[in-house]
Every structure is written in C-alpha cells, then in structure tokens.
Design a protein around this motif. Structure first.
Motif, PDB file in Angstrom:
ATOM      1  N   PHE A  69      11.532  -3.230 -10.456  1.00  0.00           N
ATOM      2  CA  PHE A  69      11.449  -3.249  -8.991  1.00  0.00           C
ATOM      3  C   PHE A  69      10.532  -2.133  -8.488  1.00  0.00           C
ATOM      4  O   PHE A  69       9.684  -2.356  -7.612  1.00  0.00           O
ATOM      5  CB  PHE A  69      12.840  -3.090  -8.386  1.00  0.00           C
ATOM      6  N   LEU A  70      10.688  -0.936  -9.035  1.00  0.00           N
ATOM      7  CA  LEU A  70       9.903   0.208  -8.586  1.00  0.00           C
ATOM      8  C   LEU A  70       8.411  -0.008  -8.793  1.00  0.00           C
ATOM      9  O   LEU A  70       7.597   0.324  -7.931  1.00  0.00           O
ATOM     10  CB  LEU A  70      10.364   1.467  -9.338  1.00  0.00           C
ATOM     11  N   VAL A  71       8.063  -0.598  -9.919  1.00  0.00           N
ATOM     12  CA  VAL A  71       6.649  -0.821 -10.225  1.00  0.00           C
ATOM     13  C   VAL A  71       6.077  -1.984  -9.424  1.00  0.00           C
ATOM     14  O   VAL A  71       4.919  -1.954  -8.990  1.00  0.00           O
ATOM     15  CB  VAL A  71       6.465  -1.069 -11.739  1.00  0.00           C
ATOM     16  N   LEU A  87       7.195  -2.544   0.232  1.00  0.00           N
ATOM     17  CA  LEU A  87       7.497  -1.131   0.499  1.00  0.00           C
ATOM     18  C   LEU A  87       6.184  -0.363   0.572  1.00  0.00           C
ATOM     19  O   LEU A  87       5.354  -0.461  -0.340  1.00  0.00           O
ATOM     20  CB  LEU A  87       8.381  -0.531  -0.597  1.00  0.00           C
ATOM     21  N   MET A  88       5.995   0.387   1.653  1.00  0.00           N
ATOM     22  CA  MET A  88       4.800   1.227   1.790  1.00  0.00           C
ATOM     23  C   MET A  88       5.146   2.405   2.687  1.00  0.00           C
ATOM     24  O   MET A  88       5.814   2.256   3.713  1.00  0.00           O
ATOM     25  CB  MET A  88       3.626   0.445   2.379  1.00  0.00           C
ATOM     26  N   PHE A 137      20.992   5.649 -10.893  1.00  0.00           N
ATOM     27  CA  PHE A 137      20.003   5.105  -9.958  1.00  0.00           C
ATOM     28  C   PHE A 137      18.801   6.012  -9.697  1.00  0.00           C
ATOM     29  O   PHE A 137      17.786   5.543  -9.206  1.00  0.00           O
ATOM     30  CB  PHE A 137      20.667   4.800  -8.607  1.00  0.00           C
ATOM     31  N   CYS A 138      18.918   7.292  -9.979  1.00  0.00           N
ATOM     32  CA  CYS A 138      17.847   8.232  -9.630  1.00  0.00           C
ATOM     33  C   CYS A 138      16.579   7.944 -10.438  1.00  0.00           C
ATOM     34  O   CYS A 138      16.632   7.851 -11.665  1.00  0.00           O
ATOM     35  CB  CYS A 138      18.310   9.666  -9.876  1.00  0.00           C
ATOM     36  N   PRO A 139      15.413   7.816  -9.775  1.00  0.00           N
ATOM     37  CA  PRO A 139      14.162   7.550 -10.503  1.00  0.00           C
ATOM     38  C   PRO A 139      13.835   8.632 -11.536  1.00  0.00           C
ATOM     39  O   PRO A 139      13.313   8.323 -12.611  1.00  0.00           O
ATOM     40  CB  PRO A 139      13.107   7.510  -9.395  1.00  0.00           C
ATOM     41  N   GLN A 140      14.133   9.900 -11.218  1.00  0.00           N
ATOM     42  CA  GLN A 140      13.877  10.976 -12.166  1.00  0.00           C
ATOM     43  C   GLN A 140      14.651  10.752 -13.463  1.00  0.00           C
ATOM     44  O   GLN A 140      14.096  10.841 -14.564  1.00  0.00           O
ATOM     45  CB  GLN A 140      14.269  12.323 -11.537  1.00  0.00           C
ATOM     46  N   PHE A 154      -0.054   8.646 -15.794  1.00  0.00           N
ATOM     47  CA  PHE A 154      -1.176   8.098 -15.022  1.00  0.00           C
ATOM     48  C   PHE A 154      -0.782   6.779 -14.368  1.00  0.00           C
ATOM     49  O   PHE A 154      -1.122   6.518 -13.201  1.00  0.00           O
ATOM     50  CB  PHE A 154      -2.385   7.905 -15.936  1.00  0.00           C
ATOM     51  N   ILE A 155      -0.043   5.948 -15.095  1.00  0.00           N
ATOM     52  CA  ILE A 155       0.438   4.676 -14.523  1.00  0.00           C
ATOM     53  C   ILE A 155       1.397   4.939 -13.361  1.00  0.00           C
ATOM     54  O   ILE A 155       1.305   4.316 -12.300  1.00  0.00           O
ATOM     55  CB  ILE A 155       1.113   3.821 -15.610  1.00  0.00           C
ATOM     56  N   ILE A 156       2.317   5.890 -13.545  1.00  0.00           N
ATOM     57  CA  ILE A 156       3.259   6.241 -12.471  1.00  0.00           C
ATOM     58  C   ILE A 156       2.505   6.751 -11.252  1.00  0.00           C
ATOM     59  O   ILE A 156       2.838   6.409 -10.113  1.00  0.00           O
ATOM     60  CB  ILE A 156       4.265   7.288 -12.969  1.00  0.00           C
ATOM     61  N   ALA A 157       1.457   7.561 -11.485  1.00  0.00           N
ATOM     62  CA  ALA A 157       0.665   8.089 -10.373  1.00  0.00           C
ATOM     63  C   ALA A 157      -0.011   6.960  -9.601  1.00  0.00           C
ATOM     64  O   ALA A 157      -0.100   7.002  -8.362  1.00  0.00           O
ATOM     65  CB  ALA A 157      -0.369   9.077 -10.892  1.00  0.00           C
ATOM     66  N   ASN A 158      -0.506   5.939 -10.304  1.00  0.00           N
ATOM     67  CA  ASN A 158      -1.128   4.795  -9.645  1.00  0.00           C
ATOM     68  C   ASN A 158      -0.112   4.028  -8.796  1.00  0.00           C
ATOM     69  O   ASN A 158      -0.415   3.625  -7.665  1.00  0.00           O
ATOM     70  CB  ASN A 158      -1.761   3.860 -10.674  1.00  0.00           C
ATOM     71  N   VAL A 159       1.088   3.820  -9.346  1.00  0.00           N
ATOM     72  CA  VAL A 159       2.138   3.136  -8.585  1.00  0.00           C
ATOM     73  C   VAL A 159       2.517   3.963  -7.361  1.00  0.00           C
ATOM     74  O   VAL A 159       2.675   3.434  -6.255  1.00  0.00           O
ATOM     75  CB  VAL A 159       3.371   2.891  -9.480  1.00  0.00           C
ATOM     76  N   PHE A 160       2.641   5.263  -7.552  1.00  0.00           N
ATOM     77  CA  PHE A 160       2.956   6.165  -6.437  1.00  0.00           C
ATOM     78  C   PHE A 160       1.884   6.074  -5.360  1.00  0.00           C
ATOM     79  O   PHE A 160       2.183   6.046  -4.157  1.00  0.00           O
ATOM     80  CB  PHE A 160       3.073   7.594  -6.979  1.00  0.00           C
TER      81      PHE A 160
END
Length: 474
Positions: free
Chosen positions: A50-52, A65-66, A115-118, A168-174
């Motif tokens: 879901f997050l990605v 979500l934005m 549930f925490c993303p971290q 790097f992938i997480i940064a792109n999603v962020f």
C-alpha cells in the motif's frame, strides 16, 4: 529478579544501544520465528504494498495520497485539499492524535510493532536482508569481530549496496508523495541531466534513509520518536502490553535454569528458566522481564520465542503475552476505563464534525473582495465598484468558460480583459471585475451583493461581497 528482593532498576539509567563508555552498541538480534511473527510479516507486506503503490493510484484523476507542501496541495484518499481546507486538515490531525492516544491507553505501543513504517522497513526489509547476508545472531557477532578479510568485505559491500538501492527506492516513493507521481515519472523520463536539483534532493533523502536503516536503526524508536515517551502519561495498570508474567515467572524464590527432573512448583521456582532468548531476539536489546520500558515496541518477538521454549520444557505457554498489569497481578480481564470512554466520546464527536465538514465542502471556491483603497465611482446614474476575484478548481476537470452573474441587487458585471475566465484542473484563476448598479437600486451606503459563478451556463458556486455607495440618495 527474586520476589524477596527489591527489583534492580539500574537498567533504566541507560539504553541498550549505548555501552558503558558512551559509544554505540549495535544490537545483534536473533532471527524471530513464530505465529505472531508470521502474522506481522503478512500485515507488513500488505502495508508495504500500500505504501509503495498509494502515490501511483488515482481515483477520478486524483492521486490517492499526496502531501505537496511546496504547492500546498494535499490529496487524502483521493480527496483534494487546498489551503482553504486547512481546517479539515487540522481536524483530521486532531482525530489522528486522539485516536492514537486511545489506542495507546488501551493497547500500549502495539502501533509501533505492527503498523509503524519505521519498524516495518527496519524489521521486515532491512533486518531480513541482513539475516540473509550476515546470518543469525551468533554469526553476526562473529562477523563484527572478524578482521577485514575477503568474506567480511564481500558481505559488507553486498549489504551496503542493497541497503543503498532500497533507500533510493524509498526516497523515490517519498518524493512521489511530495510532488506527485506524475511529476516524478516526468523527471525520470527526462533524465537526471535535465533535473539536477531534483536529483540532489533525491540523493539527500536517500542518504537520510540509508543512515537510518544502516546505522541509526532502532535508535529512531528509542531516542528520536516522541511516541515512546507518550507511554509514561498514557499507560496504566489496565493497559494491554507485551508483558512478562512476573507472578508466574518468578514464583516464590525467583527464576532458575531448567532441570527436567525437578518439580519447579514444589521447589518454589518460577516458570522462567532464565534462558535469555527473549533478550537475544529483541530488536531493541531490552529484557522484557524488567517490566514496561520505553524501548519496547511491542513487536511480539519475545512472545514467540518464549512460547517455543515453554513448549520444549513442557511448561504452559503465555509466560510472555499480551496482558495488563492488573490481569497478571489481580487476574482482572480487560475492560473499558473511564478515561478510555472519554477518549471514545471525544473521538466520535470529532469524526462526526469532520464528516459533516466533508459533506459541506465544495469542489469549487470563489472569493470576491473589494479592491483595497478603491472608492466607488459615478457613471451617470450608475455606481461602480472594482473587485478582485479568485476561483479555485479542486476537481480534475478544467473550466473553460467561467462567467459571473449578479443576482441581487440587479446590475452588471464586466470582467477586465476576456469576457470569460479559464480555470485549469486542480488550479486557480484570478483577476479584476467591475460591478455597476443603478444608484436608485441601492438601499444604503453598503449593500451585500450575491454573485453566482457559472461554467458553460452551469452553476458551480456562489459568493457574497459588499458594494459601497454614496451616503445620501436622491
């Protein structure tokens, strides 16, 4: 911790990630296994998916979500929010805080473990890669002490490269959450040479995520996260936590190593056999047997390991389990307290207000304000005022023929420039207009105007403003 001695509290004077000399002490945790861990894995992968995918999902043309802070555009569950909707954003944040407080009062820090993303990224992505490359706890500790030979260099480089790629992938999603997935895809198609500033920002985010998951790790939960410190004021003896049953575990004379030929109940020994597996598997390095601690993220790893050990030695499961202090000491079952009922009542009211505001919210907003410093003008028998208008289109459809109609009192509206206005999707248009009214139609020096806004002859919004005229009328 023997029952006839005062509990040792020195563990509260320091944290597990700092050694006695004040240097960083890395946690080498055992690979967790068990029913709770399997459930957490399933939930974590669903939440990761879901997050990605959330910034790339669109409903009615709106990103799901934005949080575009720079342009002050926000989409929550595909509903677009503008600065004019800030009150809705504030109420939704208050609902989140009250809901989290209620959840914590009732169930402790379970949010952190499940549930925490971290926690999800750390335990279900980076830690599992680490287990795959470096091995279990003993192998990791041996590798850390090992000299920099070929094996260590190969494993370290492999892990660091994979960690960097995932960061790097997480940064792109962020970034997709911040600027929108369409903009991100456009940047990728154009290439880094055309978007150097964006690439620099992306690499900064990558560096932050890499630092967190490669080095800072569980210290985010222990040191940086304020939620752990909320426990001190939110938890009480009726809160369900991951807890060690010290009544059963300590017995009359305390915990002791297991002896299969011994009747522990007759000897007064507790069910805890002091194997320390619950400590070795803990991702924050604490001993759950010391009671509720700030560092505990309720990840349930100690429950699974303790249940496995209890099975092996033929003792009942549940020595470590979800339980409140009152359940352990007084055998009281969970029930809603007055404080929980108060939080539920406040949360219900806030949700009701929020839903009502959502239904009253318009997809189009028109603001018409008298131009500052401008007085009325006489034009024969007419009085003219000048206004600034602003139209905000929150929809995914463009308005290509917006016109204004003066409803009350009767009069004429003339736009400066084009006779109609174009408003782009998810955009805004503004300009200047003149309003002309017969002096005989004015009933005072200040009259309220009602103006309707149309797009292709379809009413999309209405607005009110004041019209200023002379004091005396003939």
């Amino acid at each position: 911790m023997a029952s006839n001695n005062l509990p040792e509290e020195s563990f509260r004077d320091s944290i597990s990630t700092i050694d006695k000399s004040g240097k960083r002490a890395f946690i080498f945790s055992k690979i967790p296994v068990g029913r709770f861990y399997n459930k957490r894995k399933l939930l974590s992968y669903i939440l990761l998916a879901f997050l990605v995918s959330a910034p790339f999902i669109k409903i009615n043309g709106n990103q799901f979500l934005m949080f575009n802070v720079l342009e002050r555009k926000f989409n929550i569950f595909s509903f677009p929010f503008w600065p004019q909707d800030f009150h809705l954003f504030v109420i939704s944040m208050i609902i989140g805080v009250v809901g989290l407080a209620l959840f914590t009062v009732a169930f402790g820090r379970i949010f952190c473990g499940w549930f925490c993303p971290q926690t999800i990224f750390m335990e279900m992505v980076f830690r599992r890669i680490e287990f795959w490359i470096d091995g279990d706890r003993a192998q990791q500790m041996r590798l850390a002490k090992q000299s920099w030979d070929g094996e260590k260099i190969r494993k370290r480089l492999t892990k660091w490269i994979i960690f960097f790629i995932i960061s790097f992938i997480i940064a792109n999603v962020f970034l997709a959450y911040l600027i929108g997935s369409d903009e991100l895809i456009r940047f990728i198609e154009e290439g880094p040479a055309q978007n150097q500033s964006t690439l620099i920002a992306l690499l900064i985010f990558t560096g932050v995520f890499y630092f967190i998951y490669a080095w800072f790790r569980e210290q985010v939960c222990i040191i940086a996260c304020p939620y752990g410190r909320m426990q001190g004021v939110l938890l009480d003896n009726k809160t369900i936590n991951v807890a060690y049953d010290h009544v059963r575990g300590e017995g009359e004379i305390g915990r002791a190593k297991f002896n299969k030929n011994e009747d522990r109940a007759a000897s007064g020994k507790g069910d805890c056999i002091d194997c320390k597996v619950c400590v070795h598997v803990c991702p924050t390095g604490i001993d759950i047997r010391n009671g509720t601690q700030l560092e505990c993220i309720n990840c349930t790893a100690c429950i699974d390991e303790c249940d496995t050990i209890m099975d092996k030695v033929g003792l009942p499961k549940g020595l470590i389990r979800y339980a409140s202090e009152d359940e352990i000491v007084k055998k009281e079952k969970f029930q809603l307290t007055l404080r929980m009922k108060g939080y539920i009542a406040v949360l219900a009211i806030l949700i009701g207000v929020f839903i009502g505001m959502l239904f009253l919210r318009n997809d189009v907003e028109a603001t018409i304000l008298h131009m500052p410093g401008q007085l009325f003008q006489h034009e024969g028998k007419n009085i003219t005022n000048i206004y600034n208008y602003k139209i905000i289109n929150k929809t995914e459809g463009a308005f290509d023929n917006v016109t204004f109609k003066l409803v009350d009192p009767k009069g004429e509206i003339k736009l400066v420039g084009s006779p109609f206005v174009k408003v782009p999707k998810q955009g805004m248009a503004q300009g200047t207009m003149f309003v002309k009214i017969l002096e005989s139609n004015l009933k005072g020096e200040k009259v309220e105007l009602k103006i309707e806004v149309y797009n292709n002859n379809k009413l999309i919004e209405s607005a009110t403003t004041n019209f200023v005229g002379p004091r005396n009328f003939n």
